[in-house]
Design a protein around this motif. Structure first.
Motif, PDB file in Angstrom:
ATOM      1  N   SER A  80       0.929  -1.178  -0.040  1.00  0.00           N
ATOM      2  CA  SER A  80      -0.017  -0.020  -0.103  1.00  0.00           C
ATOM      3  C   SER A  80       0.942   1.506  -0.002  1.00  0.00           C
ATOM      4  CB  SER A  80      -1.045   0.046   1.118  1.00  0.00           C
ATOM      5  OG  SER A  80      -1.706   1.232   1.109  1.00  0.00           O
ATOM      6  N   GLY A  81       0.547   2.125  -0.987  1.00  0.00           N
ATOM      7  CA  GLY A  81       1.507   3.358  -1.036  1.00  0.00           C
ATOM      8  C   GLY A  81       2.952   3.001  -1.144  1.00  0.00           C
ATOM      9  N   GLY A  82       3.298   2.027  -1.953  1.00  0.00           N
ATOM     10  CA  GLY A  82       4.689   1.552  -2.134  1.00  0.00           C
ATOM     11  C   GLY A  82       5.182   0.939  -0.935  1.00  0.00           C
ATOM     12  N   LYS A  83       4.492   0.742   0.309  1.00  0.00           N
ATOM     13  CA  LYS A  83       4.982   0.020   1.628  1.00  0.00           C
ATOM     14  C   LYS A  83       4.442  -1.360   1.475  1.00  0.00           C
ATOM     15  CE  LYS A  83       5.895   3.741   4.631  1.00  0.00           C
ATOM     16  NZ  LYS A  83       5.006   5.027   4.547  1.00  0.00           N
ATOM     17  N   ARG A  84       5.660  -2.376   1.927  1.00  0.00           N
ATOM     18  CA  ARG A  84       4.916  -3.687   2.013  1.00  0.00           C
ATOM     19  C   ARG A  84       4.871  -4.027   3.469  1.00  0.00           C
ATOM     20  NH1 ARG A  84       3.731  -8.593   2.933  1.00  0.00           N
ATOM     21  NH2 ARG A  84       4.570 -10.289   1.697  1.00  0.00           N
ATOM     22  N   GLY A  85       3.616  -4.539   3.800  1.00  0.00           N
ATOM     23  CA  GLY A  85       3.248  -4.767   5.467  1.00  0.00           C
ATOM     24  C   GLY A  85       2.266  -5.831   5.392  1.00  0.00           C
ATOM     25  N   TRP A  86       1.615  -5.607   6.624  1.00  0.00           N
ATOM     26  CA  TRP A  86       0.392  -6.779   6.787  1.00  0.00           C
ATOM     27  C   TRP A  86      -0.501  -6.098   7.529  1.00  0.00           C
ATOM     28  CZ3 TRP A  86       1.185 -11.822   5.776  1.00  0.00           C
ATOM     29  CH2 TRP A  86       2.425 -12.208   5.407  1.00  0.00           C
ATOM     30  N   VAL A  87      -1.727  -6.200   7.076  1.00  0.00           N
ATOM     31  CA  VAL A  87      -2.875  -5.819   7.852  1.00  0.00           C
ATOM     32  C   VAL A  87      -3.892  -6.865   8.337  1.00  0.00           C
ATOM     33  CG1 VAL A  87      -3.188  -3.463   6.528  1.00  0.00           C
ATOM     34  CG2 VAL A  87      -4.138  -5.611   5.538  1.00  0.00           C
ATOM     35  N   ARG A  88      -4.733  -6.534   9.238  1.00  0.00           N
ATOM     36  CA  ARG A  88      -5.895  -7.740   9.692  1.00  0.00           C
ATOM     37  C   ARG A  88      -6.584  -8.176   8.437  1.00  0.00           C
ATOM     38  NH1 ARG A  88      -6.646  -8.459  15.034  1.00  0.00           N
ATOM     39  NH2 ARG A  88      -5.672  -7.150  16.318  1.00  0.00           N
ATOM     40  N   LEU A  89      -6.837  -9.340   8.437  1.00  0.00           N
ATOM     41  CA  LEU A  89      -7.775  -9.821   7.306  1.00  0.00           C
ATOM     42  C   LEU A  89      -8.936  -9.134   7.435  1.00  0.00           C
ATOM     43  CD1 LEU A  89      -7.731 -13.551   5.797  1.00  0.00           C
ATOM     44  CD2 LEU A  89      -9.769 -12.570   6.629  1.00  0.00           C
ATOM     45  N   PRO A 178     -22.344 -12.735  20.061  1.00  0.00           N
ATOM     46  CA  PRO A 178     -23.685 -12.227  19.497  1.00  0.00           C
ATOM     47  C   PRO A 178     -23.411 -11.634  18.275  1.00  0.00           C
ATOM     48  CG  PRO A 178     -22.542 -10.777  21.270  1.00  0.00           C
ATOM     49  CD  PRO A 178     -21.660 -12.072  21.135  1.00  0.00           C
ATOM     50  N   ALA A 179     -24.816 -11.592  17.674  1.00  0.00           N
ATOM     51  CA  ALA A 179     -24.713 -10.653  16.379  1.00  0.00           C
ATOM     52  C   ALA A 179     -24.333  -9.067  16.731  1.00  0.00           C
ATOM     53  CB  ALA A 179     -26.143 -10.534  15.894  1.00  0.00           C
ATOM     54  N   PRO A 180     -23.525  -8.627  15.925  1.00  0.00           N
ATOM     55  CA  PRO A 180     -23.179  -7.228  16.306  1.00  0.00           C
ATOM     56  C   PRO A 180     -24.308  -6.199  16.111  1.00  0.00           C
ATOM     57  CG  PRO A 180     -22.471  -7.569  13.976  1.00  0.00           C
ATOM     58  CD  PRO A 180     -22.988  -9.125  14.685  1.00  0.00           C
ATOM     59  N   ARG A 181     -24.464  -5.304  17.042  1.00  0.00           N
ATOM     60  CA  ARG A 181     -25.515  -4.430  17.147  1.00  0.00           C
ATOM     61  C   ARG A 181     -25.666  -3.646  15.770  1.00  0.00           C
ATOM     62  NH1 ARG A 181     -24.686  -1.767  22.442  1.00  0.00           N
ATOM     63  NH2 ARG A 181     -24.538  -3.761  23.040  1.00  0.00           N
ATOM     64  N   GLU A 182     -24.511  -3.246  15.171  1.00  0.00           N
ATOM     65  CA  GLU A 182     -24.528  -2.872  13.816  1.00  0.00           C
ATOM     66  C   GLU A 182     -23.024  -2.912  13.085  1.00  0.00           C
ATOM     67  OE1 GLU A 182     -25.354   1.395  14.024  1.00  0.00           O
ATOM     68  OE2 GLU A 182     -23.828   1.733  15.517  1.00  0.00           O
ATOM     69  N   ALA A 183     -23.084  -3.077  11.990  1.00  0.00           N
ATOM     70  CA  ALA A 183     -21.933  -3.352  11.163  1.00  0.00           C
ATOM     71  C   ALA A 183     -21.339  -1.726  11.350  1.00  0.00           C
ATOM     72  CB  ALA A 183     -21.982  -3.425   9.854  1.00  0.00           C
ATOM     73  N   ARG A 184     -19.851  -1.850  11.569  1.00  0.00           N
ATOM     74  CA  ARG A 184     -19.363  -0.537  11.643  1.00  0.00           C
ATOM     75  C   ARG A 184     -19.721   0.671  10.599  1.00  0.00           C
ATOM     76  NH1 ARG A 184     -14.974  -1.184  15.930  1.00  0.00           N
ATOM     77  NH2 ARG A 184     -15.509  -3.350  15.904  1.00  0.00           N
ATOM     78  N   ASP A 185     -19.822   0.095   9.225  1.00  0.00           N
ATOM     79  CA  ASP A 185     -19.986   0.777   8.138  1.00  0.00           C
ATOM     80  C   ASP A 185     -21.059   0.377   7.685  1.00  0.00           C
ATOM     81  OD1 ASP A 185     -16.855   1.598   6.387  1.00  0.00           O
ATOM     82  OD2 ASP A 185     -18.165   2.766   7.878  1.00  0.00           O
TER      83      ASP A 185
ATOM     84  N   ALA B 259     -17.220  -6.583  12.481  1.00  0.00           N
ATOM     85  CA  ALA B 259     -18.122  -5.986  13.689  1.00  0.00           C
ATOM     86  C   ALA B 259     -18.456  -7.187  14.681  1.00  0.00           C
ATOM     87  CB  ALA B 259     -19.665  -5.315  13.139  1.00  0.00           C
ATOM     88  N   ALA B 260     -18.398  -8.166  14.463  1.00  0.00           N
ATOM     89  CA  ALA B 260     -18.741  -9.253  15.526  1.00  0.00           C
ATOM     90  C   ALA B 260     -17.762  -9.706  16.379  1.00  0.00           C
ATOM     91  CB  ALA B 260     -19.537 -10.493  14.942  1.00  0.00           C
ATOM     92  N   PHE B 261     -16.476  -9.784  15.742  1.00  0.00           N
ATOM     93  CA  PHE B 261     -15.369 -10.509  16.461  1.00  0.00           C
ATOM     94  C   PHE B 261     -14.299  -9.404  16.693  1.00  0.00           C
ATOM     95  CE2 PHE B 261     -16.975 -14.190  13.971  1.00  0.00           C
ATOM     96  CZ  PHE B 261     -16.844 -15.061  15.093  1.00  0.00           C
ATOM     97  N   GLY B 262     -14.148  -8.275  16.045  1.00  0.00           N
ATOM     98  CA  GLY B 262     -13.086  -7.329  16.326  1.00  0.00           C
ATOM     99  C   GLY B 262     -11.695  -8.235  16.406  1.00  0.00           C
ATOM    100  N   ALA B 263     -11.003  -7.696  17.388  1.00  0.00           N
ATOM    101  CA  ALA B 263      -9.807  -8.439  17.706  1.00  0.00           C
ATOM    102  C   ALA B 263      -9.973  -9.789  18.610  1.00  0.00           C
ATOM    103  CB  ALA B 263      -8.781  -7.459  18.145  1.00  0.00           C
ATOM    104  N   GLY B 264     -11.174 -10.202  18.786  1.00  0.00           N
ATOM    105  CA  GLY B 264     -11.460 -11.351  19.497  1.00  0.00           C
ATOM    106  C   GLY B 264     -10.882 -12.709  19.254  1.00  0.00           C
ATOM    107  N   LEU B 265     -10.474 -12.663  17.882  1.00  0.00           N
ATOM    108  CA  LEU B 265      -9.811 -13.822  17.601  1.00  0.00           C
ATOM    109  C   LEU B 265      -8.388 -14.101  17.537  1.00  0.00           C
ATOM    110  CD1 LEU B 265     -12.516 -14.784  14.613  1.00  0.00           C
ATOM    111  CD2 LEU B 265     -12.178 -15.977  16.917  1.00  0.00           C
ATOM    112  N   ASP B 266      -7.795 -12.978  18.214  1.00  0.00           N
ATOM    113  CA  ASP B 266      -6.408 -12.822  18.139  1.00  0.00           C
ATOM    114  C   ASP B 266      -5.897 -14.265  18.986  1.00  0.00           C
ATOM    115  OD1 ASP B 266      -6.024 -10.733  16.874  1.00  0.00           O
ATOM    116  OD2 ASP B 266      -5.707  -9.462  18.394  1.00  0.00           O
ATOM    117  N   GLY B 267      -4.612 -14.875  18.509  1.00  0.00           N
ATOM    118  CA  GLY B 267      -4.119 -16.078  19.272  1.00  0.00           C
ATOM    119  C   GLY B 267      -4.777 -17.304  18.993  1.00  0.00           C
ATOM    120  N   LEU B 268      -5.581 -17.451  18.101  1.00  0.00           N
ATOM    121  CA  LEU B 268      -6.406 -18.411  17.898  1.00  0.00           C
ATOM    122  C   LEU B 268      -5.958 -19.090  16.543  1.00  0.00           C
ATOM    123  CD1 LEU B 268     -10.170 -18.115  18.833  1.00  0.00           C
ATOM    124  CD2 LEU B 268      -8.296 -19.333  20.014  1.00  0.00           C
TER     125      LEU B 268
END
Lengths: 188, 281
Positions: A80-89, A178-185, B259-268
């Motif tokens: 991303s932006g020429g940088k190589r790294g890791w993001v949460r899936l 539980p089901a999320p109250r709402e998706a973040r977006d 939205a459901a898990f956030g970082a809740g699965l870290d370490g799994l």
């Protein structure tokens, strides 16, 4: 062709910041996607390594363009932006090749030339038969002999447990969230 | 109170079925009919529509047999046994370990997987071919197993039959010929697999699928990885048409999982866990 397709992402990708043992890289090669355009779905961090406490290389705001070149567990190796790294899936959504930056196009073109794929990422191109249609499904006629075949290859719990034990699959207790109250977006 | 609730639903049903207007309670507005259609089977009616596990299994068997009529099993017993092994192990960690779980890879380029009531789970060759490792298979099977555990498709079948027959005649049917009941539950061919569950059920199956894979010892991230692959396919490609028709878009599913898990699965994560995917011939 398959071998080329599997090795290509590694060949194209810049070397990971931390070169792990080669055998591990090889073991994981088959799970690596060909370069795929992606977008961050929320604010997130580009990490130097696929672990939570790795140094942060950059902050990526929501809707940042990334090129996915690798997956390791819950992390995606991206450029991303020429940088190589890791993001949460779970912070990234991929999309078909389309309105994306030159880096993505470059990678995708290379992938297309080398593998003969139509640039659609990881679902291999097949010929002849295509998708299933609702009409086909509605007019389906039972194949009772297929049920016998299904029975023949059934696996009993003891066999499944033996397989798990032989492949380091340890049972872990984990409740359903539980089901999320709402998706973040909100959906667009 | 009980009586009132009992009467309201048939009135709304009558409206749906375009029964003469005299039978329709004036209170049944278009909105309440829509509500009824979107609900799962109302709690008050469940006892009247009680199905046994045997009914459920036979309905699933019939639906699976119909699907296999369009998309036959891939002729590779090694592959089929492999998918059954992984699937069985995951299902054993679910709330319904004792169903007669059966898994299969079916010969279609369509990118999809199907769950029929009673423990029948079928994945297409097209989807299997896109998998990168066993954790991804575990995620896909986990999602389908969750549908079975939650009886999502059985509820859909039951609701359809309720709308079609009305409460009284369905009750009569339940007292009579079970085979006919199962036939009516299944409907025409494999149409159940062309129908859309409410999206809450799909999001739930995604969450539970990740958890079921993790309970079985796999990395929980196989399912979202597969969703990302699907999102990277052009949605006009007809191999994903049915999937898009029957499921929420993959990027929305990913958003819901985050939205459901956030970082809740870290370490799994368990990169070394699991065997190798059985290759397709």
């Amino acid at each position: 062709m398959l071998v080329v397709a599997l090795l290509l992402p590694l060949a194209l990708a810049p070397r990971p910041a931390q070169a792990q043992a080669q055998s591990q890289a090889q073991a994981q090669a088959k799970s690596q996607p060909s370069p795929t355009p992606g977008t961050t779905t929320r604010d997130t961090e580009l990490k130097a390594r696929p672990v939570v406490d790795a140094p942060t290389l950059a902050r990526l705001p929501a809707k940042s363009a990334v090129t996915i070149v690798e997956r390791r567990g819950g992390w995606l190796g991206v450029v991303s932006g020429g940088k190589r790294g890791w993001v949460r899936l779970l912070h990234v959504s991929s999309r078909p090749v389309g309105a994306s930056g030159p880096t993505v196009r470059e990678l995708e073109t290379a992938a297309r030339v080398a593998t003969g794929r139509a640039g659609s990422g990881n679902v291999a191109v097949t010929t002849g038969i295509r998708g299933l249609t609702p009409e086909q499904l509605r007019s389906a006629q039972a194949d009772p002999s297929a049920l016998d075949a299904l029975e023949r290859t059934a696996v009993e719990p003891a066999q499944a447990s033996a397989y798990a034990a032989a492949h380091r699959l340890a049972r872990r207790p984990l409740p359903y969230p539980p089901a999320p109250r709402e998706a973040r977006d909100a959906p667009r | 109170m009980h009586r009132a609730r009992h009467c309201l639903a048939p009135a709304a049903l009558a409206l749906v079925l375009a029964v003469p207007a005299a039978l329709v309670a004036p209170a049944a507005s278009a909105q309440s009919v829509r509500d009824l259609l979107q609900q799962r089977v109302p709690e008050a009616l469940r006892p009247a529509l009680a199905l046994t596990v045997e009914d459920e299994i036979r309905a699933g068997q019939a639906a699976a047999a119909n699907l296999l009529g369009v998309a036959p099993l891939v002729a590779d017993e090694g592959l089929q046994r492999y998918v059954n092994t992984v699937g069985r192990w995951i299902a054993m960690g679910s709330e319904r370990p004792d169903l007669p779980w059966r898994f299969g890879v079916v010969d279609s380029a369509d990118v999809n997987a199907f769950a029929a009531p009673g423990g029948y789970v079928l994945i297409t060759r097209g989807l299997y071919a896109s998998l990168g490792d066993e954790a991804e298979l575990a995620g896909v099977l986990g999602h389908e197993i969750a549908h079975v555990v939650e009886r999502h498709h059985l509820d859909l079948m039951r609701k359809s039959l309720l709308l079609e027959m009305g409460v009284q005649s369905l009750q009569k049917q339940l007292e009579g010929d079970r085979e006919a009941l199962v036939r009516r539950l299944v409907g025409t061919g494999a149409e159940i697999f062309a129908r859309r569950l409410d999206q809450g059920a799909e999001f739930q199956a995604d969450r539970h699928g990740m958890v079921l894979a993790a309970r079985a010892g796999y990395s929980p991230f196989g399912l979202p990885a597969v969703l990302q692959k699907i999102a990277s396919v052009d949605r006009t490609d007809d191999r994903v048409t049915l999937l898009y028709r029957t499921h929420p878009a993959p990027d929305e599913r990913l958003r819901q999982l985050e939205a459901a898990f956030g970082a809740g699965l870290d370490g799994l994560d368990r990169p070394d866990a699991g065997g190798k995917l059985h290759p397709l011939k």
